[in-house]
Design a protein around this motif. Structure first.
Motif, PDB file in Angstrom:
ATOM      1  N   ILE A  14       4.843   6.112   0.930  1.00 60.38           N
ATOM      2  CA  ILE A  14       4.190   6.047   2.244  1.00 60.38           C
ATOM      3  C   ILE A  14       3.191   7.196   2.384  1.00 60.38           C
ATOM      4  CG2 ILE A  14       4.554   6.323   4.737  1.00 60.38           C
ATOM      5  CD1 ILE A  14       7.252   4.835   4.314  1.00 60.38           C
ATOM      6  N   GLY A  15       3.598   8.399   2.028  1.00 60.35           N
ATOM      7  CA  GLY A  15       2.716   9.557   2.118  1.00 60.35           C
ATOM      8  C   GLY A  15       1.487   9.416   1.236  1.00 60.35           C
ATOM      9  N   ARG A  16       1.690   8.994  -0.017  1.00 58.32           N
ATOM     10  CA  ARG A  16       0.557   8.812  -0.934  1.00 58.32           C
ATOM     11  C   ARG A  16      -0.402   7.755  -0.418  1.00 58.32           C
ATOM     12  NH1 ARG A  16       4.634   9.003  -4.803  1.00 58.32           N
ATOM     13  NH2 ARG A  16       4.537   6.746  -5.103  1.00 58.32           N
ATOM     14  N   LEU A  17       0.130   6.612  -0.013  1.00 57.34           N
ATOM     15  CA  LEU A  17      -0.706   5.517   0.460  1.00 57.34           C
ATOM     16  C   LEU A  17      -1.486   5.910   1.705  1.00 57.34           C
ATOM     17  CD1 LEU A  17      -1.652   2.612   0.151  1.00 57.34           C
ATOM     18  CD2 LEU A  17       0.323   1.893   1.495  1.00 57.34           C
ATOM     19  N   ALA A  18      -0.852   6.608   2.635  1.00 54.58           N
ATOM     20  CA  ALA A  18      -1.531   7.033   3.865  1.00 54.58           C
ATOM     21  C   ALA A  18      -2.717   7.928   3.542  1.00 54.58           C
ATOM     22  CB  ALA A  18      -0.552   7.756   4.789  1.00 54.58           C
ATOM     23  N   LEU A  19      -2.520   8.902   2.657  1.00 54.03           N
ATOM     24  CA  LEU A  19      -3.609   9.805   2.291  1.00 54.03           C
ATOM     25  C   LEU A  19      -4.728   9.063   1.559  1.00 54.03           C
ATOM     26  CD1 LEU A  19      -1.446  12.837   1.131  1.00 54.03           C
ATOM     27  CD2 LEU A  19      -2.898  12.754   3.165  1.00 54.03           C
ATOM     28  N   ALA A  22      -6.731   6.830   3.950  1.00 51.16           N
ATOM     29  CA  ALA A  22      -7.564   7.624   4.843  1.00 51.16           C
ATOM     30  C   ALA A  22      -8.673   8.351   4.071  1.00 51.16           C
ATOM     31  CB  ALA A  22      -6.710   8.640   5.599  1.00 51.16           C
ATOM     32  N   SER A  23      -8.716   8.141   2.758  1.00 53.28           N
ATOM     33  CA  SER A  23      -9.708   8.798   1.883  1.00 53.28           C
ATOM     34  C   SER A  23      -9.649  10.317   1.981  1.00 53.28           C
ATOM     35  CB  SER A  23     -11.120   8.307   2.201  1.00 53.28           C
ATOM     36  OG  SER A  23     -11.219   6.928   1.968  1.00 53.28           O
ATOM     37  N   ILE A  24      -8.439  10.837   2.079  1.00 53.27           N
ATOM     38  CA  ILE A  24      -8.227  12.285   2.155  1.00 53.27           C
ATOM     39  C   ILE A  24      -7.944  12.794   0.744  1.00 53.27           C
ATOM     40  CG2 ILE A  24      -6.746  14.110   3.071  1.00 53.27           C
ATOM     41  CD1 ILE A  24      -6.153  12.157   5.426  1.00 53.27           C
ATOM     42  N   PRO A  25      -8.771  13.690   0.234  1.00 54.35           N
ATOM     43  CA  PRO A  25      -8.509  14.228  -1.105  1.00 54.35           C
ATOM     44  C   PRO A  25      -7.255  15.104  -1.097  1.00 54.35           C
ATOM     45  CG  PRO A  25     -10.414  15.298  -0.124  1.00 54.35           C
ATOM     46  CD  PRO A  25      -9.967  14.242   0.839  1.00 54.35           C
TER      47      PRO A  25
END
Length: 84
Positions: A14-19, A22-25
């Motif tokens: 969930i954490g990986r997918l969310a980042l 959101a295109s957050i490096p």
């Protein structure tokens, strides 16, 4: 940002997918939570006393719950985030 996570952990996913959505490096630090049990090491306990994954660290801030990482990702993504 550094995301401490485990491949086999649903909450880490969930954490990986969310980042990613959101295109957050971020830098991914994979943890072995089954064989070497890295979550119980003293260096990781200093980061996350709950000894769970995922943990997101950024500029002295620490998020230790996938729900909080999801909320942060949505806030940082702004209008490009879609709840549908």
């Amino acid at each position: 940002m550094i995301l401490y996570n485990a491949s086999s952990s649903y909450y880490s996913m969930i954490g990986r997918l969310a980042l990613l959505e959101a295109s957050i490096p971020f830098e991914s630090k994979r943890m072995d939570i089954h064989i070497t049990k890295e979550q119980f090491t003293t260096w990781y306990q200093a980061i996350n006393p709950k000894m769970t994954v995922p943990t997101l660290v950024d500029c002295g801030h620490v998020w230790t719950d996938s729900k909080d990482i999801l909320k942060l990702s949505a806030n940082l993504a702004g209008t490009q985030w879609s709840d549908s």
